[in-house]
Scaffold this motif. Structure first.
Motif, short mmCIF file in Angstrom:
data_model
loop_
_atom_site.label_atom_id
_atom_site.label_comp_id
_atom_site.label_asym_id
_atom_site.label_seq_id
_atom_site.Cartn_x
_atom_site.Cartn_y
_atom_site.Cartn_z
N PHE A 178 88.89 69.34 24.56
CA PHE A 178 89.31 70.42 23.66
C PHE A 178 89.80 71.63 24.46
O PHE A 178 89.66 71.70 25.68
N LEU A 179 90.39 72.59 23.74
CA LEU A 179 90.73 73.92 24.27
C LEU A 179 91.71 73.88 25.44
O LEU A 179 91.59 74.64 26.40
N SER A 180 92.69 73.01 25.35
CA SER A 180 93.68 72.90 26.42
C SER A 180 94.47 74.19 26.59
O SER A 180 94.79 74.86 25.61
N PRO A 181 94.82 74.54 27.83
CA PRO A 181 95.67 75.71 28.05
C PRO A 181 97.12 75.47 27.65
O PRO A 181 97.92 76.40 27.61
N ARG A 182 97.43 74.23 27.34
CA ARG A 182 98.78 73.88 26.89
C ARG A 182 98.64 72.82 25.79
O ARG A 182 97.53 72.46 25.43
N LYS A 183 99.74 72.34 25.27
CA LYS A 183 99.67 71.35 24.20
C LYS A 183 99.02 70.06 24.70
O LYS A 183 99.14 69.69 25.85
N GLY A 184 98.34 69.39 23.78
CA GLY A 184 97.77 68.09 24.11
C GLY A 184 96.33 68.15 24.53
O GLY A 184 95.65 69.18 24.42
N ARG A 185 95.86 67.04 25.04
CA ARG A 185 94.47 66.87 25.45
C ARG A 185 94.16 67.71 26.69
O ARG A 185 94.95 67.82 27.62
N ASN A 186 93.00 68.28 26.70
CA ASN A 186 92.54 69.01 27.88
C ASN A 186 91.86 68.03 28.83
O ASN A 186 91.37 66.98 28.42
N GLU A 187 91.80 68.38 30.12
CA GLU A 187 91.10 67.57 31.10
C GLU A 187 90.63 68.46 32.24
O GLU A 187 91.13 69.58 32.42
N PRO A 188 89.65 68.01 33.03
CA PRO A 188 89.03 68.87 34.03
C PRO A 188 89.98 69.52 35.03
O PRO A 188 89.71 70.65 35.48
N ALA A 189 91.06 68.87 35.40
CA ALA A 189 91.99 69.48 36.35
C ALA A 189 92.52 70.82 35.86
O ALA A 189 92.86 71.71 36.66
N ASN A 190 92.57 70.99 34.54
CA ASN A 190 93.14 72.22 33.97
C ASN A 190 92.24 73.43 34.16
O ASN A 190 92.66 74.55 33.87
N VAL A 191 91.02 73.23 34.65
CA VAL A 191 90.17 74.39 34.93
C VAL A 191 90.83 75.30 35.96
O VAL A 191 90.57 76.51 36.00
N LEU A 192 91.72 74.74 36.77
CA LEU A 192 92.41 75.55 37.77
C LEU A 192 93.38 76.53 37.13
O LEU A 192 93.67 77.58 37.71
N ASP A 193 93.87 76.23 35.93
CA ASP A 193 94.70 77.19 35.20
C ASP A 193 93.90 78.44 34.90
O ASP A 193 94.39 79.57 35.04
N SER A 194 92.65 78.25 34.48
CA SER A 194 91.77 79.39 34.20
C SER A 194 91.49 80.18 35.47
O SER A 194 91.51 81.42 35.46
N VAL A 195 91.22 79.48 36.54
CA VAL A 195 90.91 80.14 37.80
C VAL A 195 92.05 81.05 38.22
O VAL A 195 91.84 82.21 38.60
N ARG A 196 93.27 80.54 38.14
CA ARG A 196 94.42 81.34 38.54
C ARG A 196 94.62 82.55 37.64
O ARG A 196 94.90 83.66 38.11
N LEU A 197 94.48 82.36 36.33
CA LEU A 197 94.68 83.47 35.41
C LEU A 197 93.58 84.51 35.56
O LEU A 197 93.86 85.72 35.59
N ILE A 198 92.34 84.09 35.64
CA ILE A 198 91.24 85.04 35.80
C ILE A 198 91.40 85.82 37.10
O ILE A 198 91.14 87.03 37.15
N ALA A 199 91.83 85.14 38.15
CA ALA A 199 92.08 85.83 39.41
C ALA A 199 93.14 86.92 39.24
O ALA A 199 92.99 88.05 39.74
N ARG A 200 94.20 86.59 38.54
CA ARG A 200 95.26 87.57 38.32
C ARG A 200 94.76 88.75 37.50
O ARG A 200 95.05 89.92 37.80
N ILE A 201 93.98 88.47 36.47
CA ILE A 201 93.42 89.53 35.62
C ILE A 201 92.52 90.46 36.43
O ILE A 201 92.53 91.68 36.25
#
Length: 268
Positions: A222-245
């Motif tokens: 659930f809760l994918s950063p983009r369309k479709g199924r989420n998966e563990p590799a996408n946690v890096l999207d959060s890491v990059r965005l939180i770092a920028r913030i």
């Protein structure tokens, strides 16, 4: 041309994120039945060194334990989600609670469990959620294991129920800043999911959460950063965005959230 290529390669190396941890996912869910191995391998190649697989009922607890047994980079938590209790009678609930308690030595935490006021509106059902949550809290306390809280639209009530505990993770936190601060002040951890990539509210939370109380998760599928199924590799999207913030390097966020995850779950 050769110099440009080399420069790009160096830039990619600098931007690589290693040793991130997805602190909450559901790899056992049917969404991954066709390509579970590939999903895990994709995460590992991306730099995700560990995944915490969270059970929500009897079946998923069993599958989480199996995953943790078969893969040294997966740890399990055993839970009883408030969204899993509808239609279950008291003996069925007791069976799940007994399962959690009897298998807790193979898990790193208890949960997810808690309150869900988003899906549950009527008072009697909310009261039943609270009564069952109390029983899960008691298990976590008796075993001195971290409690992983599901608290959709019920963050403050959930916090009020666990203030006597030392080890708490607010999974997929979506509540208010004051409740988040109160949880942090008690030493509890705030886990932000990949929906931070598309939610202004969660980006405000990311800006204000203390890095030493932060975990990152996907809550896959659930809760994918983009369309479709989420998966563990996408946690890096959060890491990059939180770092920028936060005005930090992505690797700093990855390293600190991994350290936090290892600390709360007592894993290496």
């Amino acid at each position: 041309m050769q110099g440009t290529t080399q420069g790009n390669m160096q830039g990619n190396v600098q931007k690589a994120i290693v040793e991130a941890i997805d602190s909450h996912c559901h790899l056992d869910f049917k969404h991954f039945n066709k390509d579970r191995e590939a999903v895990m391998e994709n995460a590992r190649k991306a730099g995700v060194v560990r995944m915490i697989n969270s059970g929500v009922d009897y079946s998923t607890n069993s599958k989480s334990l199996e995953l943790a047994k078969n893969y040294d980079f997966i740890s399990a938590t055993l839970g009883l989600s408030p969204n899993s209790i509808d239609g279950k009678n008291d003996p069925e609930i007791k069976m799940i609670l007994d399962q959690i308690e009897s298998n807790a030595s193979q898990a790193v935490g208890i949960g997810e469990a808690g309150l869900d006021y988003y899906h549950t509106k009527d008072a009697p059902s909310r009261e039943r959620q609270a009564e069952i949550f109390k029983k899960v809290i008691a298990i976590a306390e008796s075993l001195n294991l971290p409690l992983v809280i599901h608290s959709r639209d019920a963050e403050q009530p959930a916090l009020d129920m666990v203030k006597h505990l030392d080890k708490v993770v607010f999974h997929c936190y979506s509540g208010t800043l004051p409740t988040m601060k109160e949880a942090q002040d008690r030493g509890y951890y705030i886990s932000l999911a990949t929906n931070v990539c598309r939610s202004g509210h969660h980006q405000i939370l990311a800006r204000n959460v203390s890095l030493d109380h932060l975990l990152v998760e996907t809550d896959s599928p659930f809760l994918s950063p983009r369309k479709g199924r989420n998966e563990p590799a996408n946690v890096l999207d959060s890491v990059r965005l939180i770092a920028r913030i936060k005005g930090l390097e992505p690797q700093e966020v990855a390293a600190q959230t991994a350290t936090n995850t290892k600390r709360i779950y007592n894993i290496r």
